[in-house]
Write a protein that holds these residues in place. Structure first.
Motif, PDB file in Angstrom:
ATOM      1  N   ARG A 158     -63.146 -32.299  11.928  1.00  0.00           N
ATOM      2  CA  ARG A 158     -63.220 -32.043  10.444  1.00  0.00           C
ATOM      3  C   ARG A 158     -64.092 -30.891   9.935  1.00  0.00           C
ATOM      4  O   ARG A 158     -63.798 -30.238   9.024  1.00  0.00           O
ATOM      5  CB  ARG A 158     -63.151 -33.257   9.598  1.00  0.00           C
ATOM      6  N   ASN A 159     -65.049 -30.996  10.784  1.00  0.00           N
ATOM      7  CA  ASN A 159     -66.122 -30.015  10.330  1.00  0.00           C
ATOM      8  C   ASN A 159     -65.930 -28.348  10.642  1.00  0.00           C
ATOM      9  O   ASN A 159     -66.587 -27.313  10.253  1.00  0.00           O
ATOM     10  CB  ASN A 159     -67.717 -30.318  10.839  1.00  0.00           C
ATOM     11  N   ASN A 160     -64.616 -28.252  11.334  1.00  0.00           N
ATOM     12  CA  ASN A 160     -64.228 -27.010  11.634  1.00  0.00           C
ATOM     13  C   ASN A 160     -63.048 -26.339  10.838  1.00  0.00           C
ATOM     14  O   ASN A 160     -62.152 -27.009  10.497  1.00  0.00           O
ATOM     15  CB  ASN A 160     -63.767 -27.006  13.058  1.00  0.00           C
ATOM     16  N   LYS A 161     -63.347 -25.199  10.200  1.00  0.00           N
ATOM     17  CA  LYS A 161     -62.741 -24.596   8.872  1.00  0.00           C
ATOM     18  C   LYS A 161     -61.254 -24.293   9.707  1.00  0.00           C
ATOM     19  O   LYS A 161     -60.181 -24.513   8.806  1.00  0.00           O
ATOM     20  CB  LYS A 161     -63.328 -23.455   8.259  1.00  0.00           C
ATOM     21  N   GLU A 162     -61.244 -23.554  10.772  1.00  0.00           N
ATOM     22  CA  GLU A 162     -59.975 -23.077  11.307  1.00  0.00           C
ATOM     23  C   GLU A 162     -59.127 -24.124  11.592  1.00  0.00           C
ATOM     24  O   GLU A 162     -57.960 -24.255  11.262  1.00  0.00           O
ATOM     25  CB  GLU A 162     -60.387 -22.211  12.566  1.00  0.00           C
ATOM     26  N   LEU A 163     -59.646 -25.539  12.150  1.00  0.00           N
ATOM     27  CA  LEU A 163     -58.749 -26.551  12.530  1.00  0.00           C
ATOM     28  C   LEU A 163     -58.435 -27.279  11.293  1.00  0.00           C
ATOM     29  O   LEU A 163     -56.979 -27.682  11.320  1.00  0.00           O
ATOM     30  CB  LEU A 163     -59.532 -27.352  13.441  1.00  0.00           C
ATOM     31  N   MET A 164     -59.216 -27.383  10.340  1.00  0.00           N
ATOM     32  CA  MET A 164     -58.870 -27.812   9.051  1.00  0.00           C
ATOM     33  C   MET A 164     -57.657 -27.062   8.301  1.00  0.00           C
ATOM     34  O   MET A 164     -56.870 -27.883   7.769  1.00  0.00           O
ATOM     35  CB  MET A 164     -59.963 -28.030   8.078  1.00  0.00           C
ATOM     36  N   ALA A 165     -57.656 -25.819   8.520  1.00  0.00           N
ATOM     37  CA  ALA A 165     -56.763 -24.650   7.897  1.00  0.00           C
ATOM     38  C   ALA A 165     -55.313 -25.069   8.253  1.00  0.00           C
ATOM     39  O   ALA A 165     -54.385 -24.990   7.886  1.00  0.00           O
ATOM     40  CB  ALA A 165     -57.110 -23.439   7.817  1.00  0.00           C
ATOM     41  N   HIS A 166     -55.116 -25.445   9.710  1.00  0.00           N
ATOM     42  CA  HIS A 166     -54.106 -25.528  10.472  1.00  0.00           C
ATOM     43  C   HIS A 166     -53.485 -26.895  10.664  1.00  0.00           C
ATOM     44  O   HIS A 166     -52.650 -27.092  11.696  1.00  0.00           O
ATOM     45  CB  HIS A 166     -54.119 -24.569  11.688  1.00  0.00           C
ATOM     46  N   LYS A 167     -54.283 -27.978  10.479  1.00  0.00           N
ATOM     47  CA  LYS A 167     -53.877 -29.187  10.989  1.00  0.00           C
ATOM     48  C   LYS A 167     -52.585 -29.772  10.834  1.00  0.00           C
ATOM     49  O   LYS A 167     -52.102 -30.673  11.318  1.00  0.00           O
ATOM     50  CB  LYS A 167     -55.077 -30.427  10.233  1.00  0.00           C
ATOM     51  N   ASP A 168     -51.925 -29.176   9.698  1.00  0.00           N
ATOM     52  CA  ASP A 168     -50.708 -29.679   9.161  1.00  0.00           C
ATOM     53  C   ASP A 168     -49.608 -28.852   9.707  1.00  0.00           C
ATOM     54  O   ASP A 168     -48.165 -29.118   9.489  1.00  0.00           O
ATOM     55  CB  ASP A 168     -50.666 -29.846   7.735  1.00  0.00           C
ATOM     56  N   THR A 169     -49.925 -27.592  10.671  1.00  0.00           N
ATOM     57  CA  THR A 169     -49.022 -26.834  11.067  1.00  0.00           C
ATOM     58  C   THR A 169     -48.948 -26.836  12.227  1.00  0.00           C
ATOM     59  O   THR A 169     -47.696 -26.038  13.234  1.00  0.00           O
ATOM     60  CB  THR A 169     -49.162 -25.425  10.392  1.00  0.00           C
ATOM     61  N   VAL A 170     -49.884 -27.430  13.311  1.00  0.00           N
ATOM     62  CA  VAL A 170     -49.817 -27.058  14.576  1.00  0.00           C
ATOM     63  C   VAL A 170     -48.880 -28.028  15.212  1.00  0.00           C
ATOM     64  O   VAL A 170     -48.744 -29.395  14.670  1.00  0.00           O
ATOM     65  CB  VAL A 170     -51.312 -27.466  15.124  1.00  0.00           C
ATOM     66  N   LYS A 171     -48.168 -27.609  16.176  1.00  0.00           N
ATOM     67  CA  LYS A 171     -46.804 -28.525  16.540  1.00  0.00           C
ATOM     68  C   LYS A 171     -47.130 -29.280  17.907  1.00  0.00           C
ATOM     69  O   LYS A 171     -46.640 -30.468  18.415  1.00  0.00           O
ATOM     70  CB  LYS A 171     -45.604 -27.685  16.715  1.00  0.00           C
ATOM     71  N   ASN A 172     -48.269 -28.613  18.778  1.00  0.00           N
ATOM     72  CA  ASN A 172     -48.497 -29.232  20.096  1.00  0.00           C
ATOM     73  C   ASN A 172     -50.210 -29.117  20.341  1.00  0.00           C
ATOM     74  O   ASN A 172     -50.487 -28.028  19.885  1.00  0.00           O
ATOM     75  CB  ASN A 172     -47.694 -28.330  21.054  1.00  0.00           C
ATOM     76  N   VAL A 173     -50.537 -30.067  20.756  1.00  0.00           N
ATOM     77  CA  VAL A 173     -52.075 -30.150  21.030  1.00  0.00           C
ATOM     78  C   VAL A 173     -52.233 -30.496  22.578  1.00  0.00           C
ATOM     79  O   VAL A 173     -51.651 -31.664  22.852  1.00  0.00           O
ATOM     80  CB  VAL A 173     -52.786 -30.990  20.160  1.00  0.00           C
ATOM     81  N   HIS A 174     -52.613 -29.464  23.372  1.00  0.00           N
ATOM     82  CA  HIS A 174     -52.851 -29.727  24.753  1.00  0.00           C
ATOM     83  C   HIS A 174     -54.332 -29.667  24.974  1.00  0.00           C
ATOM     84  O   HIS A 174     -55.082 -28.449  24.928  1.00  0.00           O
ATOM     85  CB  HIS A 174     -52.251 -28.617  25.536  1.00  0.00           C
ATOM     86  N   PHE A 175     -55.098 -30.777  25.101  1.00  0.00           N
ATOM     87  CA  PHE A 175     -56.457 -31.061  25.313  1.00  0.00           C
ATOM     88  C   PHE A 175     -56.714 -31.261  26.742  1.00  0.00           C
ATOM     89  O   PHE A 175     -56.519 -32.103  27.393  1.00  0.00           O
ATOM     90  CB  PHE A 175     -56.826 -31.981  24.031  1.00  0.00           C
ATOM     91  N   TYR A 176     -58.016 -30.345  27.160  1.00  0.00           N
ATOM     92  CA  TYR A 176     -58.292 -30.897  28.502  1.00  0.00           C
ATOM     93  C   TYR A 176     -59.875 -31.097  28.452  1.00  0.00           C
ATOM     94  O   TYR A 176     -60.742 -30.235  27.986  1.00  0.00           O
ATOM     95  CB  TYR A 176     -57.927 -29.508  29.572  1.00  0.00           C
ATOM     96  N   GLY A 177     -60.358 -32.252  28.691  1.00  0.00           N
ATOM     97  CA  GLY A 177     -61.400 -32.515  28.431  1.00  0.00           C
ATOM     98  C   GLY A 177     -62.305 -33.668  29.398  1.00  0.00           C
ATOM     99  O   GLY A 177     -61.611 -34.219  30.148  1.00  0.00           O
ATOM    100  N   ALA A 178     -63.618 -33.478  29.436  1.00  0.00           N
ATOM    101  CA  ALA A 178     -64.573 -34.190  30.206  1.00  0.00           C
ATOM    102  C   ALA A 178     -64.609 -35.533  29.500  1.00  0.00           C
ATOM    103  O   ALA A 178     -64.135 -35.743  28.334  1.00  0.00           O
ATOM    104  CB  ALA A 178     -66.011 -33.832  30.140  1.00  0.00           C
ATOM    105  N   GLY A 179     -64.275 -36.745  30.367  1.00  0.00           N
ATOM    106  CA  GLY A 179     -64.429 -38.142  29.891  1.00  0.00           C
ATOM    107  C   GLY A 179     -62.857 -38.455  29.758  1.00  0.00           C
ATOM    108  O   GLY A 179     -62.823 -39.668  29.037  1.00  0.00           O
TER     109      GLY A 179
END
Length: 283
Positions: free
Chosen positions: A47-68
Motif C-alpha cells: 500500500r505504500n507504493n503509489k504505482e501499485l495503489m493506482a492500478h490495484k483495481d485494474t490489474v488482471k493477473n499477478v505473477h509473483f516469484y518470491g523468496a519464502g
C-alpha cells in the motif's frame, strides 16, 4: 494487464505489462518474504507504493516469484494479501528459483541464486528439481548476502579484519553491541539486516581480505549447492543476483578446477521474466 514481481527479503521489483507486452511501469517495494513478514507488514509495503495503489483495481493477473514461497502456508498468506489488494486479479505465486530459471535459460542447466539468501536447482528443460529443502539463513544460505554479513561482523568482533578495513567498516555502520544484538534478536527480518553489511564488500575497493572471504563463500556454496547434482559437468551452471554479478571472476576461479562450465550471470531476474512472458505467454 499482467503484473510481474520478483521478491526477496530486502526488495521486490514490480513490472506492469499491457496486453501487447509493453511496459506500463517499473517500481520497487521493500521485501515481501511471507516466511519472514506477517500479514500487516506485507500489506503495508504494498500500500505504500503509489504505482501499485493506482492500478490495484485494474490489474488482471499477478505473477509473483518470491523468496519464502516454498510452503503452502507462505503461499496462502501472500495469496490472501494480494487478493485483498488487487481486487479483480487472478494470482499466481511461485518460488524465486522459478524466476531465476526463466531469467537464465530455456535449456537444461543448474541455476543458482546469490541474493539476500541463496539457493540452487537443476532445470531439465521442462521441470525444476531442488536438491534439498532449504532451512534458511541461520544454517544454510552459503555465499548469500546474510552469509557475508555474518562473516564481516564476526571478523570485526574477533579482530580478524585488517585494520584499515575495520576502520572503514565501523565508519560506515553502527557496530555497537546493543545495536547489533537488537537487530539480530529483537527486530524483524534479521537476514536482511545481515545482508545489508555485504554491500560493504562490493562497494569498496577490492583487496586480499575481500577476495578471500568471497572466494571461501563461493567455494562453500559450490560444495553444498552445485556439486550435489549428478549432471554438474554435463550442463552449464547459471547464477542470478548482484553478488554473482560482482563476483564473476571469483566464480570462474572456483568452478574451473571442478571442470564446471559457467553459464549466464544475470544481475536482475525481473528482466528475464519480462522476456519469458513476451516470448512464452503473450505470444
Amino acid at each position: 494487464m499482467i503484473l510481474l514481481a520478483d521478491g526477496g527479503s530486502t526488495k521486490c521489483d514490480w513490472i506492469l505489462l499491457d496486453d501487447e507486452g509493453e511496459i506500463v511501469f517499473k517500481t520497487r517495494t521493500e521485501g515481501l518474504n511471507p516466511a519472514v513478514f506477517d500479514k500487516t507488514v506485507l500489506e503495508a509495503r504494498i500500500r505504500n507504493n503509489k504505482e501499485l495503489m493506482a492500478h490495484k483495481d485494474t490489474v488482471k493477473n499477478v505473477h509473483f516469484y518470491g523468496a519464502g514461497c516454498g510452503t503452502e502456508t507462505a503461499i496462502a498468506l501472500l495469496n490472501e494479501v494480494f487478493r485483498d489488494f488487487f481486487t479483480v486479479a487472478t494470482v499466481d505465486i511461485k518460488e524465486d528459483i522459478v524466476a531465476a530459471v526463466y531469467a537464465a535459460t530455456t535449456d537444461p542447466g543448474i541455476v543458482c541464486i546469490l541474493g539476500t539468501g541463496s539457493n540452487s536447482c537443476y532445470y531439465d528443460g521442462k521441470d525444476i528439481h531442488l536438491p534439498m529443502e532449504s532451512l534458511g539463513y541461520i544454517i544454510m544460505d552459503e555465499a548469500s548476502g546474510n552469509y557475508f554479513g555474518k562473516r564481516l561482523i564476526r571478523d570485526y568482533y574477533y579482530n580478524r579484519m585488517p585494520k584499515a578495513v575495520a576502520t572503514a567498516f565501523e565508519n560506515r555502520f553502527d557496530l555497537s553491541t546493543n545495536t547489533v544484538k537488537n537487530n539480530l534478536y529483537k527486530e524483524a527480518n534479521p537476514n536482511a539486516y545481515l545482508a545489508s553489511f555485504a554491500e560493504f564488500i562490493f562497494t569498496s575497493e577490492r583487496n586480499d581480505y575481500f577476495y578471500t572471504i568471497v572466494k571461501e563463500g563461493i567455494e562453500d556454496f559450490v560444495q553444498s549447492h552445485v556439486l550435489c547434482f549428478d549432471k554438474v559437468k554435463e550442463v552449464p551452471v547459471h547464477f542470478i543476483g548482484s553478488i554473482a554479478h560482482f563476483s564473476e571472476d571469483i566464480i570462474k576461479s572456483v568452478l574451473t578446477p571442478h571442470g564446471i562450465t559457467l553459464g549466464n550471470i544475470v544481475r536482475r531476474p525481473i528482466d528475464g521474466i519480462i522476456a519469458y512472458y513476451k516470448n512464452q505467454v503473450l505470444n
